[in-house]
Scaffold this motif. Structure first.
Motif, short mmCIF file in Angstrom:
data_model
loop_
_atom_site.label_atom_id
_atom_site.label_comp_id
_atom_site.label_asym_id
_atom_site.label_seq_id
_atom_site.Cartn_x
_atom_site.Cartn_y
_atom_site.Cartn_z
N THR A 116 11.15 70.89 66.95
CA THR A 116 9.95 71.69 67.16
C THR A 116 8.87 71.34 66.14
O THR A 116 7.71 71.12 66.48
CB THR A 116 10.28 73.19 67.08
N VAL A 147 8.31 74.30 71.22
CA VAL A 147 9.49 75.16 71.14
C VAL A 147 10.39 74.93 72.35
O VAL A 147 11.62 74.81 72.20
CB VAL A 147 9.08 76.64 71.05
N GLY A 204 14.95 78.35 68.07
CA GLY A 204 13.63 78.62 68.63
C GLY A 204 13.07 79.95 68.17
O GLY A 204 11.88 80.07 67.87
#
Length: 480
Positions: free
Chosen positions: A201, A217, A375
């Motif tokens: 990410t 993400v 995430g």
């Protein structure tokens, strides 16, 4: 920024919300808007299910209900977005506003359902329905209440939302709440899966451009999912079983979990409606400034707030969580330069289709909790950072420092130690231990009643000489 040579349209057309680019480009652009918020949209349902006790790794007989909650998150995000883009009468902004399930309500929802399983959902959705109707009513007065929610209050609230949830990210990355106390909780394997998501990410956010950066993400979670498959955290058999057990098509069921009137839920959702409404005003203003170079009209702001509330109320009837406008969309419009509301309509239709096909939710349900944790760590950390960014607009005089200090101290303290109010009524306890509501209420009330100036020594006395001598980014004329 997009321009005429891209084939999307002339600069004047791209600034027009009613313009429709060629379909072969408009549809991918619409899906792009949805992918930018996809993970954030389904995550609250997963967290609520986990708090209730039938989430990832719970081995609860109610675990299949998680699939329905995910399905409703997609379906009603799509329907609420359609309200904003197509509009029904005064409902909707007629702008490219993307709606989705809101993180803001999680600190309220978690105490309501905590440990109650599916039985806790009747009160939750009752609160969402009534709170949504109240939210819609705010559209009539939204321009008159904005004064009570300056950056000092909204920044504090957004920061508190993130602070209330960062613990969830760490628990997920370590293996999930059901694994606490087990040998595998916090194992290197669990953390490695979460860190793969974080690293990918960050890499995409900093070194990629365009859609790769916007969907960082989502792509990070896909990378973590592949890593989980390679390391045996999840098996192809488990994925195949989840896929085959899910229906190919299913309609939502009204009042699937019943309806219960809970004072705590109603008060909580109604109070948070103020914050969500102000957030939507900010997003609508950001869209018109970034996409068309103008201020949002009162009509657009009212319509957006109506759609916010109506979308949430209807979602509550069918088992969907509260909706709000998604801020990621503001940056995406500024990046593409495409102001067309019809582009976002295509994205909404894509979401609705996903919400009617449980097999999509069945795949999402197989994402290992450690991967989701990576995430979530990024997302909730960004929520905290967004709050701090909003606070940078505050004039940090001594008055505002005291308001912020007391609000944060009481709100965060009550959230960290719920037992401190164990002798209060259950309704009061749920509201207080959210942390978010007491902090917001204290900040709003103190901001309205305290005099504009405090004597310097009144803060020095309690701050141990650390009262701060930087006056903030917006000095008053008499400070110059």
């Amino acid at each position: 920024m997009a321009d005429a040579h891209t084939g999307l349209g002339t600069p004047e057309q791209l600034r027009d919300p009613n313009y429709t680019p060629p379909l072969y480009k408009a549809i991918p652009l619409g899906i792009q808007h949805v992918l930018a918020m996809f993970v954030s949209n389904v995550t609250p349902a997963i967290i609520v299910a986990g708090a209730a006790g039938f989430g990832f790794g719970s081995n609860s007989p109610d675990f299949p209900e998680l699939l329905y909650l995910i399905q409703m998150s997609m379906l009603f995000a799509g329907l609420a977005t359609l309200l904003q883009t197509i509009t029904i009468g005064p409902i909707g902004a007629a702008l490219p506003v993307v709606q989705g399930t809101s993180f803001a309500f999680l600190p309220i929802m978690i105490p309501i359902v905590a440990g109650k399983g599916v039985d806790g959902l009747a009160a939750l959705f009752g609160g969402i329905l009534i709170g949504g109707l109240f939210h819609a009513l705010l559209g009539t007065v939204i321009s008159k209440i904005r004064f009570a929610l300056p950056p000092l209050v909204t920044g504090l609230v957004v920061m508190m939302i993130g602070l209330a949830l960062v613990k969830v990210g760490i628990q997920y990355a370590a293996g999930g709440v059901p694994a606490i106390g087990q040998p595998e909780y916090g194992s290197l394997l669990n953390w490695s899966a979460a860190l793969v998501v974080v690293v990918v990410t960050l890499g995409l956010k900093f070194y990629a451009r365009g859609m790769l950066a916007v969907s960082a993400v989502l792509l990070g979670i896909i990378a973590g999912y592949i890593y989980a498959l390679l390391t045996g955290i999840i098996s192809t058999d488990a994925i195949a079983a989840s896929w085959s057990n899910a229906a190919a098509f299913a309609l939502p069921q009204p009042f699937k979990y019943g309806f219960e009137f809970s004072i705590a839920a109603v008060i909580g959702f109604c109070l948070m409606a103020f914050v969500s409404a102000v957030e939507t005003v900010g997003d609508v203003s950001g869209i018109t400034k970034g996409g068309a170079g103008r201020e949002a009209t009162d009509h657009e702001i009212r319509g957006a707030t109506y759609a916010d509330g109506v979308g949430s109320a209807v979602a509550g009837i069918f088992g969907g969580l509260p909706n709000t406008s998604f801020s990621q969309n503001v940056g995406l419009i500024a990046m593409t330069g495409v102001m067309s509301r019809h582009v976002v309509t295509f994205g909404a239709i894509f979401l609705i289709i996903c919400g009617l096909i449980p097999k999509v939710g069945a795949v999402i349900r197989t994402v290992p909790i450690e991967v989701l944790g990576g995430g979530v760590i990024v997302m909730f950390g960004m929520v905290v950072a967004a709050g701090i960014s909003m606070l940078s607009d505050v004039h940090w005089n001594r008055r505002n420092m005291v308001i912020f200090a007391i609000s944060l101290s009481i709100g965060l303290g009550l959230q960290l130690d719920p037992q401190s109010v164990q002798y209060t009524h259950e309704t009061v306890r749920i509201l207080l231990t959210s942390g978010l509501l007491p902090a917001a209420l204290i900040a709003i009330v103190l901001n309205l009643i305290l005099p504009e100036e405090l004597a310097d020594e009144s803060v020095e006395e309690v701050s141990g000489g650390m009262s701060g001598h930087l006056q903030g980014s917006i000095p008053k004329p008499d400070d110059a």
